[in-house]
Design an enzyme around this catalytic site. Structure first.
Site, short mmCIF file in Angstrom:
data_model
loop_
_atom_site.label_atom_id
_atom_site.label_comp_id
_atom_site.label_asym_id
_atom_site.label_seq_id
_atom_site.Cartn_x
_atom_site.Cartn_y
_atom_site.Cartn_z
N GLY A 127 0.82 -1.30 0.20
CA GLY A 127 -0.01 0.11 0.10
C GLY A 127 0.89 1.16 0.10
CB CYS A 157 5.22 2.08 7.01
SG CYS A 157 4.85 3.65 6.33
CG LEU A 158 6.81 0.91 1.23
CD1 LEU A 158 5.94 1.15 -0.20
CD2 LEU A 158 7.51 -0.09 0.96
CD GLU A 192 -1.09 2.47 2.76
OE1 GLU A 192 -0.78 3.69 2.70
OE2 GLU A 192 -0.31 1.38 2.94
CG HIS A 199 0.32 6.65 5.38
ND1 HIS A 199 1.53 7.24 5.92
CD2 HIS A 199 0.49 5.44 5.23
CE1 HIS A 199 2.29 6.01 6.15
NE2 HIS A 199 1.83 5.21 5.45
NI NI Z 1 2.59 3.36 5.61
#
Ligand code: NI
Length: 157
Positions: free
Chosen positions: A46, A88-89, A131, A134
């Site tokens: 995501g 998380c990226l 997501e 965020h």
């Molecule tokens: Ni994330």
């Protein structure tokens, strides 16, 4: 289509509340395409627009069942709970235990600004919650139970 730079924890943009999308124009479509490319390139499940520096309420998700684009998503129902590892990226090399609902129903708009409903359980429910957080400037690290672990520590655990 292009890979965009992923903002990392410590970048103020990740703490901001995103704006509603009023119309999908060519720039919005390019953004969505780039978000998908960037997510796949990074092997993520995501990605939210603020992670590529854009304060708009757009997220993309693919848990291995094909891409899902959610514009102005709203969670309208949740039930149950699941406790498990989350990453998380924007927090590379780290993971932590987070409790999330086990079922989520949300409404969102697609790229044609058609409203649709989506349901998810397990990983999909977790991804939708993560997501959507965020878009309100919330990173999962604020919800971690116990320590934030490094990838090496996770492999040992
Ligand atoms: Ni994330």
């Amino acid at each position: 289509m292009a890979i965009r730079n992923i903002r990392e924890i410590g970048d103020e943009i990740l703490t901001k509340t995103c704006r509603e999308v009023k119309e999908v124009n060519d720039r919005t479509k390019d953004l969505i395409d780039d978000m998908l490319d960037t997510m796949y390139e990074a092997n993520g499940v995501g990605l939210a627009a603020p992670q590529v520096g854009v304060l708009k309420r757009i997220v993309v998700i693919d848990i291995g069942e094909g891409p899902v684009v959610m514009i102005n998503p709203r969670i309208i129902e949740t039930s149950g709970s699941q406790t498990g590892n989350e990453g998380c990226l924007s927090v590379p090399g780290k993971a932590g235990v987070v409790t999330r609902p086990d079922y989520v129903k949300a409404v969102a708009f697609d790229e044609n600004m058609e409203e649709y409903e989506i349901e998810g359980t397990e990983l999909m429910a977790r991804a939708i919650c993560h997501e959507c957080d965020h878009l309100d400037g919330i990173l999962y690290v604020s919800k971690v139970e116990g320590e934030l672990l490094s990838s090496e520590e996770l492999e040992e655990a």
